[in-house]
Motif scaffolding. Structure first.
Motif, short mmCIF file in Angstrom:
data_model
loop_
_atom_site.label_atom_id
_atom_site.label_comp_id
_atom_site.label_asym_id
_atom_site.label_seq_id
_atom_site.Cartn_x
_atom_site.Cartn_y
_atom_site.Cartn_z
N TRP A 140 0.83 -1.20 0.00
CA TRP A 140 0.00 0.00 0.00
C TRP A 140 0.87 1.25 0.00
N LEU A 141 1.89 1.22 0.86
CA LEU A 141 2.77 2.38 0.96
C LEU A 141 3.59 2.56 -0.31
N VAL A 142 3.97 1.46 -0.94
CA VAL A 142 4.68 1.55 -2.22
C VAL A 142 3.81 2.25 -3.24
N LEU A 143 2.52 1.91 -3.27
CA LEU A 143 1.58 2.54 -4.20
C LEU A 143 1.36 4.01 -3.86
N GLN A 144 1.25 4.31 -2.57
CA GLN A 144 1.09 5.69 -2.14
C GLN A 144 2.30 6.53 -2.56
N ARG A 145 3.48 5.98 -2.36
CA ARG A 145 4.71 6.67 -2.76
C ARG A 145 4.74 6.90 -4.27
N ALA A 146 4.32 5.89 -5.03
CA ALA A 146 4.33 6.00 -6.49
C ALA A 146 3.40 7.11 -6.97
N ASN A 147 2.24 7.25 -6.32
CA ASN A 147 1.31 8.31 -6.69
C ASN A 147 1.90 9.70 -6.44
N TYR A 148 2.49 9.87 -5.26
CA TYR A 148 3.11 11.16 -4.95
C TYR A 148 4.26 11.47 -5.91
N TYR A 149 4.97 10.42 -6.30
CA TYR A 149 6.08 10.61 -7.24
C TYR A 149 5.54 11.08 -8.60
N GLU A 150 4.49 10.44 -9.07
CA GLU A 150 3.91 10.83 -10.36
C GLU A 150 3.35 12.24 -10.31
N LEU A 151 2.87 12.65 -9.14
CA LEU A 151 2.31 14.00 -8.98
C LEU A 151 3.39 15.03 -8.67
N LYS A 152 4.65 14.58 -8.69
CA LYS A 152 5.80 15.48 -8.46
C LYS A 152 5.68 16.20 -7.11
N GLN A 153 5.46 15.41 -6.07
CA GLN A 153 5.39 15.94 -4.71
C GLN A 153 6.48 15.26 -3.86
N PRO A 154 7.75 15.66 -4.04
CA PRO A 154 8.86 14.97 -3.36
C PRO A 154 8.77 15.01 -1.84
N GLU A 155 8.21 16.09 -1.29
CA GLU A 155 8.09 16.15 0.18
C GLU A 155 7.18 15.04 0.68
N LYS A 156 6.09 14.80 -0.05
CA LYS A 156 5.16 13.74 0.34
C LYS A 156 5.78 12.36 0.12
N VAL A 157 6.54 12.23 -0.96
CA VAL A 157 7.25 10.97 -1.19
C VAL A 157 8.16 10.68 -0.01
N THR A 158 8.83 11.73 0.46
CA THR A 158 9.75 11.58 1.59
C THR A 158 9.02 11.15 2.85
N GLU A 159 7.84 11.74 3.09
CA GLU A 159 7.06 11.36 4.28
C GLU A 159 6.68 9.88 4.24
N VAL A 160 6.27 9.42 3.06
CA VAL A 160 5.91 8.00 2.93
C VAL A 160 7.13 7.12 3.15
N MET A 161 8.28 7.53 2.59
CA MET A 161 9.51 6.77 2.76
C MET A 161 9.91 6.69 4.24
#
Length: 425
Positions: free
Chosen positions: A197-218
């Motif tokens: 689930w978290l991998v998918l959440q990270r992928a969505n934020y990545y596609e939306l170009k939201q690196p801060e959110k990607v970082t939070e998920v990581m």
């Protein structure tokens, strides 16, 4: 094959059949009561026999029984037909014939007078099968139909299925909403969000170009699922959002946990130490990894080690490293660095020799500095004439002209004073 005879058989069932009106306003569901006919015993017996044969391992024979039942399909009611197609669907699925399974399940929902529970479960099965076929448009259609007749709150896994379909359809905002619903529901139930689930959440934020959110998920992935690749990816994201301090911390934690083994990752950590003004740690790391053979002792890595040592004021330790680098280098750049290290450690003659060698071999970016080192070293050896000659050479180079001019004046005064004292003696 899991038993599917456990439906309500031999009784009439009322179900609510949905119809949909599409207009300018949001579609509204209209429902009407439809009487579901009972399944007759002779049909039930044949379907049960087909299932038993299939469960015993002879699916072709089970399908043959269904084919025999199908010859009398004109005499069957809607519920009996739906159950027949349902059996076909499960048998085809068990044979990994997904296309045939989808065809059969579509015939189930084409029947009107069937239990709503059967319609819902079939629509959901169709969505999952279409997902396997990578037909995401059709998957979304089935899921939408299923959701419109579903009266219960979605489970986390059902939210995830929506999220997966939306992601594949490149509808990343909708996918995010669905996956966040799944994560929130899991937390509410005291459960840990699943890794995928978290991998998918990270992928969505990545596609939306939201690196801060990607970082939070990581950060959450590292906390819940401490895998080597997640630590390194988190460090990379810290670097992307300009948090080099946290990047160094993440890489250092990964190093201490034994998650770093690749030479490039070791080099990255050393570079982060240098960037964050802790060159001594960079030097210790590189020295150890080069000695163990994990990092190749090539020109680039030896230079990094020597520079780290010199930045840490460990010039004496840097000298043997620079000597080794100078032996394999094709230019005089390491001789130049050696000249500086010898100057810093007051080895005047060695500084002169290395600087002159650097000038001779070439490839030195600041040639004027070499003449300055020669001049300063000769000065400390009381070789005033040679010192002034070196400073005169440095004065001809723009980058070192100002310093050379000041040194010339100083050395001239010191030489005059030295000569006067010599005359008095």
């Amino acid at each position: 094959m899991k038993s599917i005879i456990g439906m309500l058989l031999g009784v009439s069932v009322l179900y609510t059949a949905p119809t949909f009106i599409t207009g300018d306003a949001q579609a509204e569901e209209q429902r009407e009561s439809v009487r579901v006919p009972a399944m007759r015993n002779r049909v039930y017996t044949q379907l049960a026999r087909a299932q038993q044969i299939a469960d015993d391992g002879d699916r072709p024979a089970g399908l043959a029984v269904l084919d025999e039942v199908k010859t009398r399909i004109d005499s069957m009611n809607s519920y009996e037909k739906a159950m027949l197609w349902n059996f076909y669907g499960f048998m085809y699925y068990a044979d990994e014939n997904t296309a045939k399974a989808i065809e059969s399940f579509n015939k189930v929902i084409a029947e009107q007078a069937i239990p709503e529970s059967l319609r819902m479960s079939t629509l959901y099965s169709l969505a999952q099968l279409s997902m396997q076929q990578q037909n995401y448009t059709q998957t979304l259609s089935y899921l939408t139909q299923w959701k419109n007749v579903n009266t219960k709150a979605l489970t986390s896994q059902q939210h995830v299925l929506f999220a997966q379909v939306y992601y594949q359809a490149k509808q990343y905002e909708k996918s995010l909403v669905a996956i966040e619903n799944a994560v929130t529901l899991a937390k509410h139930n005291g459960e840990i969000p699943k890794e995928n689930w978290l991998v998918l959440q990270r992928a969505n934020y990545y596609e939306l170009k939201q690196p801060e959110k990607v970082t939070e998920v990581m950060e959450l992935m590292v906390k819940l699922y401490s895998k080597p690749e997640y630590w390194l990816q988190l460090a990379g994201m810290y670097g992307e959002i300009g948090r080099e301090d946290k990047q160094m911390g993440a890489m250092e934690s990964a190093w201490q946990a034994g998650f770093i083994s690749k030479a490039q990752d070791i080099i990255t950590l050393a570079q982060l130490y240098r960037y964050n003004n802790v060159p001594y740690k960079a030097a210790v790391l590189l020295e150890k990894e080069i000695a163990q053979g994990n990092v190749i002792a090539n020109e680039k890595h030896l230079e990094m080690l020597a520079q780290s040592l010199m930045a840490a004021k460990e010039d004496q330790k840097a000298i043997p490293v620079l000597v080794k680098a100078a032996e394999i280098a094709e230019s005089g750049k390491f001789d130049a660095q050696l000249a500086q290290a010898y100057l810093n450690t007051e080895k005047w003659q060695l500084a002169i020799e290395s600087a002159e060698k650097a000038i001779e071999r070439g490839g030195v970016t600041r040639l004027g500095d070499m003449h300055l080192i020669v001049g300063m070293s000769h000065f400390n050896l009381k070789n005033f004439t040679e010192s002034m000659s070196a400073f005169e050479e440095a004065e001809q180079i723009k980058s070192s002209a100002k310093s050379a001019s000041q040194w010339l004046k100083y050395v001239a005064r010191e030489k005059l004073h030295h000569d006067q004292l010599a005359m008095l003696n």
